[in-house]
Write a protein that holds these residues in place. Structure first.
Motif, PDB file in Angstrom:
ATOM      1  N   ARG A  94       0.394  -1.089   0.341  1.00  0.00           N
ATOM      2  CA  ARG A  94       0.353  -0.082  -0.396  1.00  0.00           C
ATOM      3  C   ARG A  94       0.906   0.698  -0.014  1.00  0.00           C
ATOM      4  O   ARG A  94       0.554   2.699  -0.630  1.00  0.00           O
ATOM      5  N   ILE A  95       2.259   1.384   0.675  1.00  0.00           N
ATOM      6  CA  ILE A  95       2.830   2.612   1.027  1.00  0.00           C
ATOM      7  C   ILE A  95       3.652   2.569  -0.905  1.00  0.00           C
ATOM      8  O   ILE A  95       3.375   3.445  -1.019  1.00  0.00           O
ATOM      9  N   MET A  96       3.927   0.802  -1.018  1.00  0.00           N
ATOM     10  CA  MET A  96       4.316   1.488  -2.395  1.00  0.00           C
ATOM     11  C   MET A  96       3.094   1.927  -3.326  1.00  0.00           C
ATOM     12  O   MET A  96       4.126   2.903  -3.891  1.00  0.00           O
ATOM     13  N   GLN A  97       2.297   1.364  -3.138  1.00  0.00           N
ATOM     14  CA  GLN A  97       1.519   2.137  -3.760  1.00  0.00           C
ATOM     15  C   GLN A  97       1.339   3.119  -3.858  1.00  0.00           C
ATOM     16  O   GLN A  97       0.935   4.374  -4.937  1.00  0.00           O
ATOM     17  N   HIS A  98       1.337   4.039  -3.106  1.00  0.00           N
ATOM     18  CA  HIS A  98       0.707   5.524  -2.312  1.00  0.00           C
ATOM     19  C   HIS A  98       1.783   6.517  -3.014  1.00  0.00           C
ATOM     20  O   HIS A  98       1.881   7.111  -3.641  1.00  0.00           O
ATOM     21  N   ILE A  99       3.313   5.886  -3.385  1.00  0.00           N
ATOM     22  CA  ILE A  99       4.519   6.567  -3.517  1.00  0.00           C
ATOM     23  C   ILE A  99       4.282   6.348  -5.046  1.00  0.00           C
ATOM     24  O   ILE A  99       4.654   7.334  -5.794  1.00  0.00           O
ATOM     25  N   GLY A 100       4.237   5.383  -5.791  1.00  0.00           N
ATOM     26  CA  GLY A 100       3.846   4.876  -7.401  1.00  0.00           C
ATOM     27  C   GLY A 100       3.005   6.199  -7.855  1.00  0.00           C
ATOM     28  O   GLY A 100       2.932   6.927  -8.754  1.00  0.00           O
ATOM     29  N   ILE A 101       1.065   6.647  -7.139  1.00  0.00           N
ATOM     30  CA  ILE A 101       0.868   7.276  -7.313  1.00  0.00           C
ATOM     31  C   ILE A 101       0.983   8.867  -6.950  1.00  0.00           C
ATOM     32  O   ILE A 101       1.125   9.375  -7.841  1.00  0.00           O
ATOM     33  N   GLU A 102       1.912   9.439  -6.349  1.00  0.00           N
ATOM     34  CA  GLU A 102       2.257  10.507  -5.972  1.00  0.00           C
ATOM     35  C   GLU A 102       3.158  10.992  -7.019  1.00  0.00           C
ATOM     36  O   GLU A 102       3.240  12.173  -7.855  1.00  0.00           O
ATOM     37  N   TYR A 103       4.190   9.865  -7.400  1.00  0.00           N
ATOM     38  CA  TYR A 103       5.202  10.033  -7.836  1.00  0.00           C
ATOM     39  C   TYR A 103       4.628  10.673  -9.696  1.00  0.00           C
ATOM     40  O   TYR A 103       4.705  11.599 -10.942  1.00  0.00           O
ATOM     41  N   LEU A 104       3.719   9.218  -9.987  1.00  0.00           N
ATOM     42  CA  LEU A 104       2.940   9.959 -11.414  1.00  0.00           C
ATOM     43  C   LEU A 104       2.183  10.373 -11.289  1.00  0.00           C
ATOM     44  O   LEU A 104       2.164  12.133 -12.592  1.00  0.00           O
ATOM     45  N   LYS A 105       1.037  11.641 -10.188  1.00  0.00           N
ATOM     46  CA  LYS A 105       0.634  12.554 -10.683  1.00  0.00           C
ATOM     47  C   LYS A 105       1.779  14.258 -10.975  1.00  0.00           C
ATOM     48  O   LYS A 105       1.371  14.518 -11.227  1.00  0.00           O
ATOM     49  N   LYS A 106       3.045  13.917  -9.623  1.00  0.00           N
ATOM     50  CA  LYS A 106       3.599  15.201 -10.335  1.00  0.00           C
ATOM     51  C   LYS A 106       4.332  14.834 -11.232  1.00  0.00           C
ATOM     52  O   LYS A 106       5.161  16.101 -11.980  1.00  0.00           O
ATOM     53  N   SER A 107       4.202  13.685 -12.084  1.00  0.00           N
ATOM     54  CA  SER A 107       4.740  13.387 -13.436  1.00  0.00           C
ATOM     55  C   SER A 107       4.214  14.260 -14.986  1.00  0.00           C
ATOM     56  O   SER A 107       4.598  13.677 -15.863  1.00  0.00           O
ATOM     57  N   GLY A 108       3.323  14.102 -14.431  1.00  0.00           N
ATOM     58  CA  GLY A 108       1.912  14.508 -14.879  1.00  0.00           C
ATOM     59  C   GLY A 108       1.354  13.635 -15.642  1.00  0.00           C
ATOM     60  O   GLY A 108       0.189  14.237 -16.981  1.00  0.00           O
ATOM     61  N   LYS A 109       0.720  12.394 -15.124  1.00  0.00           N
ATOM     62  CA  LYS A 109      -0.074  11.650 -15.558  1.00  0.00           C
ATOM     63  C   LYS A 109      -0.895  11.523 -14.407  1.00  0.00           C
ATOM     64  O   LYS A 109      -1.268  10.105 -14.673  1.00  0.00           O
TER      65      LYS A 109
END
Length: 121
Positions: A94-109
């Motif tokens: 869950r923590i890894m999923q959250h980090i991935g989501i935040e990264y993709l959001k910041k990357s404009g995805k």
């Protein structure tokens, strides 16, 4: 997969147990509940049945996943997370999923995440 005899720390051991492209994805999918091999293969885009079976076998050996076989024809098998290790590893995923989501959001995805139903619209 063989478990090495010597580890620097327990994290290294767990990493070896779940490393690879598919194992975390299989575990993440199983959070939704018990399911058949065919449904797992359908839900995990790009995985082959051979690879899925190999990884499920290893995850069962390590105690993250178990399977239930129902008698009859055709034979029906369901895979599910174990109560102890299987459900515990979800906290880390869950923590890894959250980090991935935040990264993709910041990357404009963010729109891609919405299109894949990862985050709500």
């Amino acid at each position: 997969m063989k478990v090495r005899a010597d580890y620097t720390c327990p994290l290294e051991l767990v990493h070896d147990m779940i490393k690879g492209k598919w194992k975390p994805i299989i575990l993440w999918r199983l959070r939704l509940g018990a399911t058949s091999l065919a449904k797992l293969e359908q839900d995990i885009e790009g995985i082959t049945q051979k690879m899925l079976l190999e990884h499920l076998k290893e995850l069962i050996e390590y105690g993250f996943v178990d399977k239930r076989t129902y008698l009859g024809y055709p034979l029906h098998v369901e895979y599910f997370l174990t109560e102890n290790m299987g459900k515990q590893i979800l906290e880390a995923l869950r923590i890894m999923q959250h980090i991935g989501i935040e990264y993709l959001k910041k990357s404009g995805k963010e729109q891609e995440l919405i299109a894949k139903n990862v985050i709500p619209d």
